[in-house]
Scaffold this motif. Sequence first.
Motif, PDB file in Angstrom:
ATOM      1  N   ALA A   1     -12.476   8.780   3.169  1.00 39.91           N
ATOM      2  CA  ALA A   1     -13.131   9.967   2.611  1.00 39.91           C
ATOM      3  C   ALA A   1     -12.110  11.032   2.242  1.00 39.91           C
ATOM      4  N   LYS A   2     -11.134  11.251   3.113  1.00 44.33           N
ATOM      5  CA  LYS A   2     -10.119  12.276   2.840  1.00 44.33           C
ATOM      6  C   LYS A   2      -9.239  11.865   1.659  1.00 44.33           C
ATOM      7  N   LEU A   3      -8.868  10.612   1.583  1.00 44.99           N
ATOM      8  CA  LEU A   3      -8.014  10.139   0.490  1.00 44.99           C
ATOM      9  C   LEU A   3      -8.762  10.113  -0.845  1.00 44.99           C
ATOM     10  N   GLU A   4     -10.047   9.803  -0.801  1.00 37.91           N
ATOM     11  CA  GLU A   4     -10.835   9.701  -2.032  1.00 37.91           C
ATOM     12  C   GLU A   4     -11.291  11.047  -2.566  1.00 37.91           C
ATOM     13  N   ALA A   5     -11.182  12.105  -1.754  1.00 39.75           N
ATOM     14  CA  ALA A   5     -11.629  13.428  -2.195  1.00 39.75           C
ATOM     15  C   ALA A   5     -10.880  13.880  -3.443  1.00 39.75           C
ATOM     16  N   ASP A   6      -9.595  13.505  -3.543  1.00 41.75           N
ATOM     17  CA  ASP A   6      -8.789  13.794  -4.734  1.00 41.75           C
ATOM     18  C   ASP A   6      -7.740  12.694  -4.816  1.00 41.75           C
ATOM     19  N   VAL A   7      -8.069  11.635  -5.540  1.00 41.85           N
ATOM     20  CA  VAL A   7      -7.222  10.433  -5.563  1.00 41.85           C
ATOM     21  C   VAL A   7      -5.822  10.751  -6.066  1.00 41.85           C
ATOM     22  N   ALA A   8      -5.723  11.522  -7.146  1.00 40.75           N
ATOM     23  CA  ALA A   8      -4.403  11.820  -7.709  1.00 40.75           C
ATOM     24  C   ALA A   8      -3.557  12.613  -6.718  1.00 40.75           C
ATOM     25  N   ARG A   9      -4.152  13.614  -6.078  1.00 34.17           N
ATOM     26  CA  ARG A   9      -3.401  14.398  -5.081  1.00 34.17           C
ATOM     27  C   ARG A   9      -2.956  13.516  -3.920  1.00 34.17           C
ATOM     28  N   SER A  10      -3.859  12.668  -3.431  1.00 38.81           N
ATOM     29  CA  SER A  10      -3.518  11.795  -2.306  1.00 38.81           C
ATOM     30  C   SER A  10      -2.348  10.894  -2.652  1.00 38.81           C
ATOM     31  N   LEU A  11      -2.379  10.311  -3.843  1.00 36.94           N
ATOM     32  CA  LEU A  11      -1.294   9.407  -4.235  1.00 36.94           C
ATOM     33  C   LEU A  11       0.011  10.151  -4.448  1.00 36.94           C
TER      34      LEU A  11
ATOM     35  N   TYR B   1      -8.101  -4.270  -4.073  1.00 34.67           N
ATOM     36  CA  TYR B   1      -7.406  -3.429  -5.037  1.00 34.67           C
ATOM     37  C   TYR B   1      -7.881  -3.696  -6.467  1.00 34.67           C
ATOM     38  N   GLY B   2      -7.899  -2.643  -7.272  1.00 37.69           N
ATOM     39  CA  GLY B   2      -8.106  -2.767  -8.703  1.00 37.69           C
ATOM     40  C   GLY B   2      -9.358  -3.536  -9.062  1.00 37.69           C
ATOM     41  N   LEU B   3      -9.205  -4.546  -9.912  1.00 33.67           N
ATOM     42  CA  LEU B   3     -10.329  -5.333 -10.400  1.00 33.67           C
ATOM     43  C   LEU B   3     -10.667  -6.513  -9.496  1.00 33.67           C
TER      44      LEU B   3
ATOM     45  N   PHE C   1       1.878   6.453 -13.220  1.00 41.44           N
ATOM     46  CA  PHE C   1       1.018   7.043 -12.187  1.00 41.44           C
ATOM     47  C   PHE C   1      -0.456   6.877 -12.543  1.00 41.44           C
ATOM     48  N   ALA C   2      -0.777   6.967 -13.811  1.00 41.16           N
ATOM     49  CA  ALA C   2      -2.167   6.819 -14.240  1.00 41.16           C
ATOM     50  C   ALA C   2      -2.720   5.451 -13.850  1.00 41.16           C
ATOM     51  N   ILE C   3      -1.882   4.417 -13.845  1.00 43.02           N
ATOM     52  CA  ILE C   3      -2.328   3.081 -13.451  1.00 43.02           C
ATOM     53  C   ILE C   3      -2.600   3.031 -11.954  1.00 43.02           C
ATOM     54  N   TYR C   4      -1.756   3.688 -11.153  1.00 38.52           N
ATOM     55  CA  TYR C   4      -2.019   3.787  -9.718  1.00 38.52           C
ATOM     56  C   TYR C   4      -3.358   4.493  -9.477  1.00 38.52           C
ATOM     57  N   VAL C   5      -3.585   5.592 -10.187  1.00 34.62           N
ATOM     58  CA  VAL C   5      -4.820   6.361 -10.000  1.00 34.62           C
ATOM     59  C   VAL C   5      -6.035   5.515 -10.368  1.00 34.62           C
ATOM     60  N   ARG C   6      -5.963   4.783 -11.474  1.00 35.43           N
ATOM     61  CA  ARG C   6      -7.086   3.926 -11.861  1.00 35.43           C
ATOM     62  C   ARG C   6      -7.348   2.859 -10.796  1.00 35.43           C
ATOM     63  N   THR C   7      -6.295   2.338 -10.219  1.00 34.45           N
ATOM     64  CA  THR C   7      -6.447   1.319  -9.181  1.00 34.45           C
ATOM     65  C   THR C   7      -7.251   1.848  -8.008  1.00 34.45           C
ATOM     66  N   PHE C   8      -6.915   3.055  -7.556  1.00 33.87           N
ATOM     67  CA  PHE C   8      -7.544   3.603  -6.354  1.00 33.87           C
ATOM     68  C   PHE C   8      -8.793   4.429  -6.645  1.00 33.87           C
TER      69      PHE C   8
ATOM     70  N   PHE D   1       0.838  -1.199   0.000  1.00 40.25           N
ATOM     71  CA  PHE D   1       0.000   0.000   0.000  1.00 40.25           C
ATOM     72  C   PHE D   1       0.872   1.249   0.000  1.00 40.25           C
ATOM     73  N   PRO D   2       0.474   2.276  -0.733  1.00 43.90           N
ATOM     74  CA  PRO D   2      -0.617   2.358  -1.705  1.00 43.90           C
ATOM     75  C   PRO D   2      -0.088   2.037  -3.097  1.00 43.90           C
ATOM     76  N   GLU D   3       0.016   0.782  -3.371  1.00 46.05           N
ATOM     77  CA  GLU D   3       0.623   0.325  -4.617  1.00 46.05           C
ATOM     78  C   GLU D   3      -0.380  -0.507  -5.408  1.00 46.05           C
ATOM     79  N   CYS D   4       0.100  -1.197  -6.417  1.00 43.04           N
ATOM     80  CA  CYS D   4      -0.764  -2.007  -7.273  1.00 43.04           C
ATOM     81  C   CYS D   4       0.123  -3.008  -8.003  1.00 43.04           C
ATOM     82  N   TRP D   5      -0.477  -3.848  -8.831  1.00 40.74           N
ATOM     83  CA  TRP D   5       0.321  -4.843  -9.550  1.00 40.74           C
ATOM     84  C   TRP D   5       1.438  -4.175 -10.350  1.00 40.74           C
ATOM     85  N   HIS D   6       1.193  -2.955 -10.847  1.00 43.11           N
ATOM     86  CA  HIS D   6       2.149  -2.264 -11.709  1.00 43.11           C
ATOM     87  C   HIS D   6       3.393  -1.798 -10.947  1.00 43.11           C
TER      88      HIS D   6
END
Length: 316
Positions: A164-174, A64-66, A214-221, A35-40
Amino acid sequence: MPVIDHLLLDVHGITLSLYSAGPADGRPLWLLHGFPECWHSWRQQIEPLACAGYRVLIPEMRGYGLSSAPSEPEAYDLVTLCGDIQAAMDVLGHTEVGVISHDWGAGMAWYLAMLEPQRVKTLVTMSVPFGGRPKRPAIDIMREVNAGRFNYIVYFQEPGDAEAKLEADVARSLRLLLGGQGEVFLQDKPAGARLLDGLPEPQDLPAWCTAEDFAIYVRTFARGFRGPLNWYRNFARTWQRTEALAGQTILQPTLFLLGERDPVGKLETYTLKRMGERVPRLEQHVLEGCGHWIQNERPAEVNALLSDFLDRHYPA
């Protein structure tokens, strides 16, 4: 880059999203992310491992992800999470495997190695050391040690606010979470604070992460943070469910990698010193100047260490 296959497996009561590469008859190597990672987050390891002849398997972990993301926190204790991977190994007919892991993936891999001493032939863990099953749930100790000041794991315990705080702006949080070398998890502030409070606005992505990555991380979350955060909400449940493993050692040849500047090293000083007692076939390496995102910050060094270790203990 070798061809990457994708499967959705119905196992252990969930759908498990699984990426794989390398020869179909190659020795299986399971790569478990944190965390906060993904398969990629294993993108720098896929090609060299697959080209060496291994069948590389990278699940999107539960939440995570799918993969399925049950909302109930109790669906994420480490015995249950190990069960996802064990069931997937069964479906794929894997009787012998190697495991490579980072962060929460490493925390899980230690238990997988104990639960599967015959099937898991060799183990690589990064960032999270092993000190055996504690005498009481680790979260109880964290609450005592951090009374009166902020601790991100204690903050994550109550469902609702953190996601809620992390999801408010996923890209900023990551950007904030992945920036630097993991220092965001060692903030010194009052107990009532939130994880992202007081942090400067993120600027550039870290050098190891391109915009495409980074776009793949954002899609994951983009599906939400609740599943991943539920991993943190099971210290007591995992402790209760692992009583039979108390005192057990890790018998497999094991490689442990840690970044010199990884904040986990500061938090786990005692465990690091005692790990050899619980992991008698342990090899350790500290990567100078490296932070928490070790396999991405230092891919060449990590891959060289993986190659040497696997050649000796789990040759393709």
